[in-house]
Design a protein around this motif. Structure first.
Motif, mmCIF file in Angstrom:
data_model
loop_
_atom_site.group_PDB
_atom_site.id
_atom_site.type_symbol
_atom_site.label_atom_id
_atom_site.label_comp_id
_atom_site.label_asym_id
_atom_site.label_seq_id
_atom_site.Cartn_x
_atom_site.Cartn_y
_atom_site.Cartn_z
ATOM 1 N N PRO A 1 0.825 -1.201 0.000
ATOM 2 C CA PRO A 1 0.000 0.000 0.000
ATOM 3 C C PRO A 1 0.862 1.255 0.000
ATOM 4 O O PRO A 1 2.057 1.193 0.287
ATOM 5 N N ALA A 2 0.234 2.373 -0.316
ATOM 6 C CA ALA A 2 0.955 3.637 -0.372
ATOM 7 C C ALA A 2 0.072 4.754 0.148
ATOM 8 O O ALA A 2 -1.160 4.723 -0.015
ATOM 9 N N THR A 3 0.687 5.734 0.768
ATOM 10 C CA THR A 3 -0.045 6.910 1.209
ATOM 11 C C THR A 3 -0.260 7.847 0.020
ATOM 12 O O THR A 3 0.343 7.669 -1.048
ATOM 13 N N ILE A 4 -1.090 8.867 0.219
ATOM 14 C CA ILE A 4 -1.324 9.849 -0.840
ATOM 15 C C ILE A 4 -0.010 10.532 -1.222
ATOM 16 O O ILE A 4 0.285 10.729 -2.408
ATOM 17 N N GLY A 5 0.789 10.872 -0.226
ATOM 18 C CA GLY A 5 2.071 11.516 -0.496
ATOM 19 C C GLY A 5 3.008 10.617 -1.286
ATOM 20 O O GLY A 5 3.694 11.075 -2.199
ATOM 21 N N GLN A 6 3.050 9.335 -0.922
ATOM 22 C CA GLN A 6 3.902 8.392 -1.655
ATOM 23 C C GLN A 6 3.424 8.219 -3.086
ATOM 24 O O GLN A 6 4.239 8.156 -4.014
ATOM 25 N N LEU A 7 2.114 8.160 -3.279
ATOM 26 C CA LEU A 7 1.578 8.035 -4.634
ATOM 27 C C LEU A 7 1.923 9.262 -5.475
ATOM 28 O O LEU A 7 2.262 9.137 -6.656
ATOM 29 N N ALA A 8 1.834 10.452 -4.866
ATOM 30 C CA ALA A 8 2.163 11.678 -5.592
ATOM 31 C C ALA A 8 3.620 11.657 -6.044
ATOM 32 O O ALA A 8 3.944 12.031 -7.177
ATOM 33 N N GLU A 9 4.504 11.197 -5.167
ATOM 34 C CA GLU A 9 5.928 11.143 -5.511
ATOM 35 C C GLU A 9 6.195 10.101 -6.584
ATOM 36 O O GLU A 9 6.937 10.349 -7.536
ATOM 37 N N LEU A 10 5.580 8.938 -6.446
ATOM 38 C CA LEU A 10 5.796 7.870 -7.420
ATOM 39 C C LEU A 10 5.212 8.221 -8.788
ATOM 40 O O LEU A 10 5.799 7.905 -9.825
ATOM 41 N N ALA A 11 4.028 8.855 -8.778
ATOM 42 C CA ALA A 11 3.339 9.167 -10.033
ATOM 43 C C ALA A 11 3.846 10.455 -10.677
ATOM 44 O O ALA A 11 3.595 10.701 -11.863
ATOM 45 N N GLY A 12 4.538 11.292 -9.892
ATOM 46 C CA GLY A 12 5.028 12.545 -10.441
ATOM 47 C C GLY A 12 3.940 13.587 -10.630
ATOM 48 O O GLY A 12 4.038 14.418 -11.542
ATOM 49 N N ILE A 13 2.901 13.557 -9.793
ATOM 50 C CA ILE A 13 1.827 14.541 -9.848
ATOM 51 C C ILE A 13 1.607 15.108 -8.448
ATOM 52 O O ILE A 13 2.174 14.618 -7.475
ATOM 53 N N THR A 14 0.781 16.132 -8.335
ATOM 54 C CA THR A 14 0.596 16.800 -7.059
ATOM 55 C C THR A 14 -0.302 15.989 -6.123
ATOM 56 O O THR A 14 -1.103 15.163 -6.565
#
Length: 210
Positions: free
Chosen positions: A83-96
């Motif tokens: 699983p990933a947090t919202i912050g981790q997803l933003a970093e991985l996906a390269g979006i805000t």
């Protein structure tokens, strides 16, 4: 466009407005005016996204998938780490983070992901693929492969690959944000330029401020 940039109304140039200038200069001025009146950067980017995302969305629909292109960065990020947090997803996906939050909310409604509070910190939510989302992956990956092939074809037709141009633009804006560039452009517009005054007979031209 000119009025927006300069804060003044600019009449369409013709023989009366260019006065005694040569015909060549009049034509050049007219062409410059037409170029500046073309769609601005924001309009062009929105139109580009419409053309790309619209075609990709149609491709998903043709495959019988109820799926939005905006989900793909989050889906790919969860494939790499969950699983990933919202912050981790933003970093991985390269979006805000706001974009991720909105996208995850839509994906939750469609049952593609699940979210639960992180142990010890109820403010953080852990997002993971749902069984339905995981079942969809093989069909999505087939669509992504076709999309990548179409993107490669598009790059081959352009003088500079679109993917390369976008990457360079992103790096440049990360180094110096567009807001900074706008502020600098405004400052330049407010700075008076030196213009030559009418020279006196037999004398040298003097410089005065505009």
């Amino acid at each position: 466009m000119l009025a927006e940039l300069t804060g003044t109304e600019v009449p369409f140039p013709d023989r009366s407005t260019v006065g005694g200038t040569s015909e060549g200069l009049a034509i050049m001025y007219k062409r410059l005016y037409i170029c500046l009146m073309k769609a601005g950067l924001g309009t062009q980017l929105r139109h580009l996204i419409e053309l790309l995302d619209g075609a990709v969305a149609d491709a998903y629909e043709a495959e019988g998938l109820s799926y939005r292109p905006r989900y793909t960065p989050v889906m790919r990020a969860l494939m790499a780490h969950e699983p990933a947090t919202i912050g981790q997803l933003a970093e991985l996906a390269g979006i805000t983070q706001p974009a991720v939050t909105q996208t995850v909310a839509l994906m939750l409604k469609e049952g593609l992901v699940s979210a639960e509070s992180e142990p010890g910190d109820r403010r953080q939510r852990l997002v993971r693929l749902s069984p339905a989302g995981r079942e969809l992956l093989p069909r999505l990956q087939a669509c992504w492969k076709a999309t990548a092939g179409a993107a490669a074809d598009l790059d081959a037709e352009l003088p500079t690959p679109l993917s390369q141009t976008l990457e360079q633009a992103i790096r440049a804006l990360e180094a110096r944000p567009f807001s900074t560039r706008i502020a600098e452009a405004r400052a330049r517009l407010k700075t008076p330029e030196a213009v030559p005054s009418t020279p006196a007979r037999g004398g040298r031209p003097k410089t005065r401020r505009a």
